[in-house]
Design an enzyme around this catalytic site. Sequence first.
Site, PDB file in Angstrom:
ATOM      1  CE  LYS A  22      33.872  47.256  82.747  1.00 19.25           C
ATOM      2  NZ  LYS A  22      32.570  46.622  82.512  1.00 19.25           N
ATOM      3  CG  ASP A 308      34.012  41.830  87.578  1.00 20.05           C
ATOM      4  OD1 ASP A 308      33.639  40.799  87.010  1.00 20.05           O
ATOM      5  OD2 ASP A 308      33.357  42.898  87.540  1.00 20.05           O
ATOM      6  NE  ARG A 400      33.500  45.222  76.889  1.00 19.45           N
ATOM      7  CZ  ARG A 400      32.864  44.241  77.530  1.00 19.45           C
ATOM      8  NH1 ARG A 400      33.175  42.992  77.289  1.00 19.45           N
ATOM      9  NH2 ARG A 400      31.922  44.512  78.393  1.00 19.45           N
TER      10      ARG A 400
HETATM   11  C1  UD1 Z   1      27.813  43.222  87.044  1.00 21.37           C
HETATM   12  C2  UD1 Z   1      29.119  43.778  86.546  1.00 21.37           C
HETATM   13  C3  UD1 Z   1      30.108  42.637  86.235  1.00 21.37           C
HETATM   14  C4  UD1 Z   1      30.265  41.732  87.462  1.00 21.37           C
HETATM   15  C5  UD1 Z   1      28.910  41.267  87.969  1.00 21.37           C
HETATM   16  C6  UD1 Z   1      28.981  40.475  89.262  1.00 21.37           C
HETATM   17  C7  UD1 Z   1      28.396  45.778  85.403  1.00 21.37           C
HETATM   18  C8  UD1 Z   1      28.268  46.510  84.123  1.00 21.37           C
HETATM   19  N1  UD1 Z   1      28.885  44.548  85.332  1.00 21.37           N
HETATM   20  O1  UD1 Z   1      27.282  42.438  85.966  1.00 21.37           O
HETATM   21  O2  UD1 Z   1      31.368  43.221  85.903  1.00 21.37           O
HETATM   22  O3  UD1 Z   1      31.021  40.592  87.110  1.00 21.37           O
HETATM   23  O4  UD1 Z   1      28.055  42.406  88.198  1.00 21.37           O
HETATM   24  O5  UD1 Z   1      29.610  41.210  90.240  1.00 21.37           O
HETATM   25  O6  UD1 Z   1      28.159  46.317  86.470  1.00 21.37           O
HETATM   26  N2  UD1 Z   1      21.548  36.722  86.449  1.00 21.37           N
HETATM   27  C9  UD1 Z   1      20.405  36.052  86.077  1.00 21.37           C
HETATM   28  N3  UD1 Z   1      19.334  36.804  85.682  1.00 21.37           N
HETATM   29  C10 UD1 Z   1      19.363  38.163  85.655  1.00 21.37           C
HETATM   30  C11 UD1 Z   1      20.547  38.825  86.025  1.00 21.37           C
HETATM   31  C12 UD1 Z   1      21.625  38.069  86.419  1.00 21.37           C
HETATM   32  O7  UD1 Z   1      20.333  34.840  86.099  1.00 21.37           O
HETATM   33  O8  UD1 Z   1      18.356  38.774  85.276  1.00 21.37           O
HETATM   34  C13 UD1 Z   1      22.737  35.932  86.898  1.00 21.37           C
HETATM   35  C14 UD1 Z   1      23.961  36.137  86.040  1.00 21.37           C
HETATM   36  O9  UD1 Z   1      23.963  35.256  84.943  1.00 21.37           O
HETATM   37  C15 UD1 Z   1      25.066  35.843  87.049  1.00 21.37           C
HETATM   38  C16 UD1 Z   1      24.494  36.380  88.365  1.00 21.37           C
HETATM   39  O10 UD1 Z   1      23.098  36.438  88.160  1.00 21.37           O
HETATM   40  O11 UD1 Z   1      25.270  34.457  87.144  1.00 21.37           O
HETATM   41  C17 UD1 Z   1      25.009  37.714  88.790  1.00 21.37           C
HETATM   42  O12 UD1 Z   1      24.900  38.621  87.720  1.00 21.37           O
HETATM   43  P1  UD1 Z   1      24.725  40.189  87.929  1.00 21.37           P
HETATM   44  O13 UD1 Z   1      25.053  40.547  89.342  1.00 21.37           O
HETATM   45  O14 UD1 Z   1      23.403  40.592  87.406  1.00 21.37           O
HETATM   46  O15 UD1 Z   1      25.842  40.752  86.989  1.00 21.37           O
HETATM   47  P2  UD1 Z   1      25.768  41.983  85.996  1.00 21.37           P
HETATM   48  O16 UD1 Z   1      24.935  43.064  86.587  1.00 21.37           O
HETATM   49  O17 UD1 Z   1      25.462  41.512  84.636  1.00 21.37           O
END
Ligand code: UD1
Length: 422
Positions: A22, A308, A400
């Site tokens: 996904k 996850d 989802r």
């Molecule tokens: C992706 C995955 C999700 C998984 C996560 C961590 C997808 C669609 N989803 O989510 O299933 O749980 O990686 O492996 O691929 N953060 C910030 N600012 C930002 C971006 C992130 O503070 O601009 C924080 C988030 O709140 C979180 C951490 O960074 O605490 C990691 O998030 P991130 O790796 O970005 O997760 P996603 O890409 O949203």
Amino acid sequence: MDSIIVTGNGPLKGQIPIAGAKNACLTLMPATLLSEEPLTLTNAPRLSDIRTMTQLLQSLGAEVTSMQDGKVLAMSSHDIHNHTADYDIVRKMRASILVLGPMLARDGHAVVSLPGGCAIGARPVDLHLKALEAMGAELDLREGYVHAKAPGGLKGGIVDFPFVSVGATENALMAATLAKGTTVLKNAAREPEIVDLAQCLRKMGAQIEGEGTSTITIQGVDRLHGATHPVVTDRIELGTYMLAPAICGGEVELLGGRIDLVGAFCEKLDAAGIGIEETALGLKVTRGNGRVRAVDVTTEPFPGFPTDLQAQMMALLCTAEGVSVLEEKIFENRFMHAPELMRMGAKIDVHGGTARVTGVDRLKGAPVMATDLRASVSLILAGLAAEGETIVNRVYHLDRGYERVEEKLGAVGARIERVSGR
Ligand code: UD1
């Protein structure tokens, strides 16, 4: 709203095919916006999140055709006539922010709604925005939307992420393929989904080095062309179904499973006493008689233990011999499954980002509520091992991220059924 009813029963036996990822598909789909030529994805999973991304791309003017029962997605972004990703779609799925980098890189402007709150923590997108700014984007936040411009096109730059973000790495990587000059992403995410994206972009003509390491270097090119790419195996679906025989016994082969996708997770299963064997078709998981052992788990970016799989692992540890400590380091507030597992007789103490699980002999079936995607499947897993009937309500979260969960588990002998409208 559908519910899933699981009745705990004996050992599972058979094979479960693992779908395409996904999270890889959700970043490969927006990559179509980088080129006027067609991008075709094979091995796509059949999930509601994929349908949401399809709607989003179509709302921008992309053509997305789902073929072979949804396993093939043929996309073309020849005619992008709308550069606004609307709140109504973005609020349903945070990954919608991934259209920002590609649209901006190709056409020099994009407007994307901010994703808003999420049940598993605040989840801001500041790192996505800072990365694009480092490539020369001008950003303005107004009325809940990011208005992004790069009048002369994006320019290569150095992006040094303060901490690892999967989504921000993906957005920056896609944008950098069409930026003028060289972009270096430091402290980049190393997840297999990033590697898959880089491989697809390279097939489209991008010049990328270092994916799978913390430093990715991208040499911008003038244009990208079409390609066909198979979506990598879903390591989270793989880990989830590896836990099914681990929880209720038996022997199940996960077709398409690869140990390199779930290394840290396998180490913990091994420590708990679960057998894992590589086969010609994937991975075989075996659990004999007796209780599993308690293990401590800390979630980390790849190659660490994935956040996850934390909820599903907790379901296993609820019946382990001894005390397990689970530390959640990626998301705040990601223990919402704990109170639901406690309704089934689990003993769990949550303090901030740490959960202490004291194993009990057996869980007992109960009506429970799915709070997010991974939490819902953890409750199904717990139900497989519980005495009596577990009713998991609000399973729309499940759809989802897991295709045909009741068919896949039913095929290996689980007693599981979906009930509509409860
Ligand atoms: C992706 C995955 C999700 C998984 C996560 C961590 C997808 C669609 N989803 O989510 O299933 O749980 O990686 O492996 O691929 N953060 C910030 N600012 C930002 C971006 C992130 O503070 O601009 C924080 C988030 O709140 C979180 C951490 O960074 O605490 C990691 O998030 P991130 O790796 O970005 O997760 P996603 O890409 O949203």
